[in-house]
Design a protein around this motif. Structure first.
Motif, PDB file in Angstrom:
ATOM      1  N   LEU A 155       0.822  -1.213   0.000  1.00  0.00           N
ATOM      2  CA  LEU A 155       0.000   0.000   0.000  1.00  0.00           C
ATOM      3  C   LEU A 155       0.857   1.264   0.000  1.00  0.00           C
ATOM      4  O   LEU A 155       0.437   2.300  -0.533  1.00  0.00           O
ATOM      5  CB  LEU A 155      -0.943  -0.004   1.207  1.00  0.00           C
ATOM      6  CG  LEU A 155      -2.035  -1.080   1.194  1.00  0.00           C
ATOM      7  CD1 LEU A 155      -2.881  -1.005   2.453  1.00  0.00           C
ATOM      8  CD2 LEU A 155      -2.922  -0.957  -0.045  1.00  0.00           C
ATOM      9  N   GLN A 213       1.029   6.063  -4.662  1.00  0.00           N
ATOM     10  CA  GLN A 213      -0.313   6.600  -4.448  1.00  0.00           C
ATOM     11  C   GLN A 213      -1.247   5.876  -5.410  1.00  0.00           C
ATOM     12  O   GLN A 213      -1.251   6.135  -6.604  1.00  0.00           O
ATOM     13  CB  GLN A 213      -0.338   8.109  -4.719  1.00  0.00           C
ATOM     14  CG  GLN A 213      -1.640   8.805  -4.361  1.00  0.00           C
ATOM     15  CD  GLN A 213      -1.732   9.137  -2.890  1.00  0.00           C
ATOM     16  OE1 GLN A 213      -0.734   9.105  -2.178  1.00  0.00           O
ATOM     17  NE2 GLN A 213      -2.925   9.442  -2.403  1.00  0.00           N
ATOM     18  N   TRP A 214      -2.038   4.938  -4.889  1.00  0.00           N
ATOM     19  CA  TRP A 214      -2.894   4.125  -5.744  1.00  0.00           C
ATOM     20  C   TRP A 214      -4.184   4.873  -6.070  1.00  0.00           C
ATOM     21  O   TRP A 214      -4.789   5.491  -5.205  1.00  0.00           O
ATOM     22  CB  TRP A 214      -3.222   2.797  -5.073  1.00  0.00           C
ATOM     23  CG  TRP A 214      -2.021   1.955  -4.784  1.00  0.00           C
ATOM     24  CD1 TRP A 214      -1.427   1.773  -3.571  1.00  0.00           C
ATOM     25  CD2 TRP A 214      -1.253   1.196  -5.720  1.00  0.00           C
ATOM     26  NE1 TRP A 214      -0.341   0.950  -3.688  1.00  0.00           N
ATOM     27  CE2 TRP A 214      -0.206   0.576  -5.004  1.00  0.00           C
ATOM     28  CE3 TRP A 214      -1.346   0.985  -7.089  1.00  0.00           C
ATOM     29  CZ2 TRP A 214       0.732  -0.241  -5.613  1.00  0.00           C
ATOM     30  CZ3 TRP A 214      -0.414   0.168  -7.704  1.00  0.00           C
ATOM     31  CH2 TRP A 214       0.610  -0.438  -6.974  1.00  0.00           C
ATOM     32  N   ASP A 215      -4.621   4.754  -7.319  1.00  0.00           N
ATOM     33  CA  ASP A 215      -5.916   5.324  -7.701  1.00  0.00           C
ATOM     34  C   ASP A 215      -7.069   4.400  -7.303  1.00  0.00           C
ATOM     35  O   ASP A 215      -8.181   4.868  -7.062  1.00  0.00           O
ATOM     36  CB  ASP A 215      -5.960   5.573  -9.210  1.00  0.00           C
ATOM     37  CG  ASP A 215      -4.955   6.631  -9.633  1.00  0.00           C
ATOM     38  OD1 ASP A 215      -5.015   7.751  -9.084  1.00  0.00           O
ATOM     39  OD2 ASP A 215      -4.095   6.337 -10.493  1.00  0.00           O
ATOM     40  N   ALA A 216      -6.794   3.096  -7.257  1.00  0.00           N
ATOM     41  CA  ALA A 216      -7.847   2.141  -6.892  1.00  0.00           C
ATOM     42  C   ALA A 216      -7.218   0.844  -6.416  1.00  0.00           C
ATOM     43  O   ALA A 216      -6.129   0.467  -6.843  1.00  0.00           O
ATOM     44  CB  ALA A 216      -8.764   1.865  -8.084  1.00  0.00           C
ATOM     45  N   VAL A 217      -7.942   0.169  -5.521  1.00  0.00           N
ATOM     46  CA  VAL A 217      -7.583  -1.178  -5.077  1.00  0.00           C
ATOM     47  C   VAL A 217      -8.769  -2.086  -5.368  1.00  0.00           C
ATOM     48  O   VAL A 217      -9.923  -1.735  -5.085  1.00  0.00           O
ATOM     49  CB  VAL A 217      -7.236  -1.216  -3.576  1.00  0.00           C
ATOM     50  CG1 VAL A 217      -7.208  -2.651  -3.056  1.00  0.00           C
ATOM     51  CG2 VAL A 217      -5.894  -0.548  -3.330  1.00  0.00           C
ATOM     52  N   LEU A 225      -6.302   0.530   4.579  1.00  0.00           N
ATOM     53  CA  LEU A 225      -6.651   1.407   3.472  1.00  0.00           C
ATOM     54  C   LEU A 225      -7.148   2.744   3.997  1.00  0.00           C
ATOM     55  O   LEU A 225      -7.835   2.795   5.020  1.00  0.00           O
ATOM     56  CB  LEU A 225      -7.736   0.765   2.597  1.00  0.00           C
ATOM     57  CG  LEU A 225      -7.302  -0.412   1.726  1.00  0.00           C
ATOM     58  CD1 LEU A 225      -8.515  -1.090   1.110  1.00  0.00           C
ATOM     59  CD2 LEU A 225      -6.343   0.059   0.638  1.00  0.00           C
ATOM     60  N   GLN A 257      -4.837   7.804   0.572  1.00  0.00           N
ATOM     61  CA  GLN A 257      -3.835   6.968  -0.091  1.00  0.00           C
ATOM     62  C   GLN A 257      -4.410   6.216  -1.287  1.00  0.00           C
ATOM     63  O   GLN A 257      -3.741   6.024  -2.300  1.00  0.00           O
ATOM     64  CB  GLN A 257      -3.274   5.962   0.922  1.00  0.00           C
ATOM     65  CG  GLN A 257      -2.119   5.127   0.447  1.00  0.00           C
ATOM     66  CD  GLN A 257      -1.673   4.152   1.528  1.00  0.00           C
ATOM     67  OE1 GLN A 257      -2.473   3.711   2.348  1.00  0.00           O
ATOM     68  NE2 GLN A 257      -0.391   3.840   1.539  1.00  0.00           N
ATOM     69  N   VAL A 258      -5.686   5.800  -1.162  1.00  0.00           N
ATOM     70  CA  VAL A 258      -6.365   5.032  -2.210  1.00  0.00           C
ATOM     71  C   VAL A 258      -7.737   5.649  -2.437  1.00  0.00           C
ATOM     72  O   VAL A 258      -8.576   5.653  -1.533  1.00  0.00           O
ATOM     73  CB  VAL A 258      -6.517   3.546  -1.811  1.00  0.00           C
ATOM     74  CG1 VAL A 258      -7.264   2.783  -2.905  1.00  0.00           C
ATOM     75  CG2 VAL A 258      -5.162   2.910  -1.552  1.00  0.00           C
ATOM     76  N   VAL A 302     -12.093   1.790  -3.814  1.00  0.00           N
ATOM     77  CA  VAL A 302     -11.933   0.376  -3.477  1.00  0.00           C
ATOM     78  C   VAL A 302     -13.103  -0.399  -4.072  1.00  0.00           C
ATOM     79  O   VAL A 302     -14.269  -0.027  -3.868  1.00  0.00           O
ATOM     80  CB  VAL A 302     -11.898   0.148  -1.956  1.00  0.00           C
ATOM     81  CG1 VAL A 302     -11.768  -1.352  -1.638  1.00  0.00           C
ATOM     82  CG2 VAL A 302     -10.756   0.931  -1.315  1.00  0.00           C
TER      83      VAL A 302
END
Length: 461
Positions: free
Chosen positions: A381, A385-389, A405, A409-410, A413
């Motif tokens: 994680l 910098q995630w746009d989606a998980v 989460l 940061q995300v 989801v």
């Protein structure tokens, strides 16, 4: 334990009025304040019962006579339904089955909707507004539950069948009976893919002719989009004669063969084709019989489309696909332009996923990691910098991931769950972290059974 004295009050003339349907498809009735969980009984029915077992939570029974039947009752399509443990709801009309599963999911999420209500009140208090005097129904705070459906019959593309010989020499090929180690022999199964169903009579012809006919453990039938497969679990080495007999059968019926002993699964060298299924136009995943795949091809297609619609993947969108398996969601997302990192706990599935991605020249980053270990989850994680998980965990859920989460940061989801109870638990964690439910669906992955799956899309609150 429920008092045995209550059970002794039951006579041949005792009638039970069914008040509700439990999550596992049994009718619920009460007698002397003791709950009775009654197989093959539906709400509004009046039934007489045969007691099966007394448990701490109540008495388990089966309906054996009806004074009044539900308008939703239908005649089961399977001749083995009364004994086989594979299905629980064939006596309930399919639309009523789906309404029941949808209602059960809503019930599982009632604590979640209460938390949503509490957050609304808290936000109002923080703005020094008066909370409303009446909050209304708890579920009103959650999005409407949509229903993903498939054909009610002939949907199941894999099945594990036990093989057993009775003391009288009768061969049984079939499923376990409900709550029993006994096997129900079947010669046809209406929920199976028709191509697999058609193989059953030939297996009853082949197996009695084998030298090792009494040392077969089980048979796993698998249907890919274009080809069929059979995994043979054998408890002792197969003779040369038996191998040749199986190969002749496979060639005759166009079935690829795999062998499983106590150590490993191996592909027969004579196989001339592989198994695969399509996830998106022009993209199919190759798989092996021991690999996890969704058994309902139609529902799986709907889930893939739901993920794509929710995330609307764009070029350079960074997506972390956890519990990725063969790439069921990773490949469609990457094909739409997303930069996908796929993480799976089994090395064999990672290797198969990599091979699938390479077939279509999709630049997916694959990792093998234990997603039930804090260090592994936090490392993934914190990588970017995630746009989606995307989460598609087993029945145990993804509690640790959800607890780590955060919307900062995300941004999004998507959670696909095969167990509504663990989904409700994990959704609580996501709400606590600052997410809210954007959309929600019950996926009827296994028609004629009480099993339901969940699709959910979370966004920042």
């Amino acid at each position: 334990m429920a008092s045995r004295a209550h059970a002794t009050h039951i006579t041949a003339e005792t009638w039970f009025t069914i008040e509700a349907l439990t999550h596992d498809g049994r009718g619920l009735a009460y007698h002397h304040k003791t709950p009775y969980f009654i197989d093959n009984a539906l709400p509004q029915e009046r039934v007489q019962i045969k007691i099966l077992q007394e448990q701490a939570q109540g008495i388990e029974a089966r309906a054996c006579a009806w004074e009044q039947t539900s308008p939703q009752r239908v005649l089961p399509s399977c001749a083995h339904y009364a004994a086989c443990g594979g299905c629980q709801l064939q006596h309930l009309a399919i639309e009523a089955q789906r309404l029941h599963k949808k209602a059960h999911l809503a019930q599982q999420l009632r604590p979640l909707s209460k938390k949503v209500t509490q957050k609304v009140v808290a936000s109002q208090l923080s703005l020094k507004r008066k909370p409303p005097k009446k909050m209304g129904p708890l579920q009103s705070q959650l999005p409407e539950i949509q229903v993903l459906t498939s054909p009610a019959w002939g949907y199941r593309r894999r099945a594990r069948l036990g093989v057993k010989w009775t003391r009288t020499g009768e061969l049984l090929i079939g499923f376990r009976e409900a709550k029993s180690a006994h096997l129900t022999g079947i010669h046809a199964c209406p929920v199976l893919d028709p191509r697999l169903n058609a193989l059953l009579p030939s297996l009853y012809t082949l197996i009695p002719e084998l030298e090792c006919k009494r040392t077969l453990g089980h048979l796993e039938l698998i249907a890919g989009d274009a080809h069929l497969g059979l995994l043979v679990r054998h408890l002792k080495p197969l003779s040369h004669r038996d191998l040749q007999a199986w190969r002749a059968w496979g060639k005759q019926h166009q079935v690829a063969l795999w062998w499983q002993d106590a150590q490993a699964v191996t592909q027969d060298p004579d196989n001339s084709f592989s198994l695969s299924y399509q996830v998106l136009d022009g993209i199919a995943l190759q798989f092996q019989p021991a690999d996890f795949i969704q058994v309902n091809a139609s529902i799986n297609q709907e889930l893939v489309q739901a993920v794509l619609a929710a995330l609307n993947p764009q070029a350079k969108m960074r997506v972390l696909d956890l519990f990725s398996g063969l790439g069921n969601f990773a490949l469609p997302l990457a094909a739409q332009g997303a930069q996908v990192t796929a993480v799976e706990g089994l090395e064999s599935l990672v290797a198969r996923g990599q091979a699938n991605a390479q077939t279509y020249d999709l630049a997916i980053k694959w990792h093998c990691a234990d997603l039930y270990q804090t260090d592994a989850v936090q490392t993934l994680l914190n990588k970017t910098q995630w746009d989606a998980v995307v989460l598609d965990p087993p029945r145990t859920g993804a509690r640790l991931v959800c607890q780590n989460l955060h919307p900062r940061q995300v941004a999004q989801v998507v959670y696909i769950s095969c167990h509504p109870a663990t989904f409700a638990r994990d959704a609580q964690a996501l709400l606590t972290q600052g997410y809210q439910l954007q959309s929600l669906a019950m996926a009827d992955m296994f028609p004629q059974t009480a099993h339901a799956e969940v699709f959910a899309h979370f966004v920042p609150a």
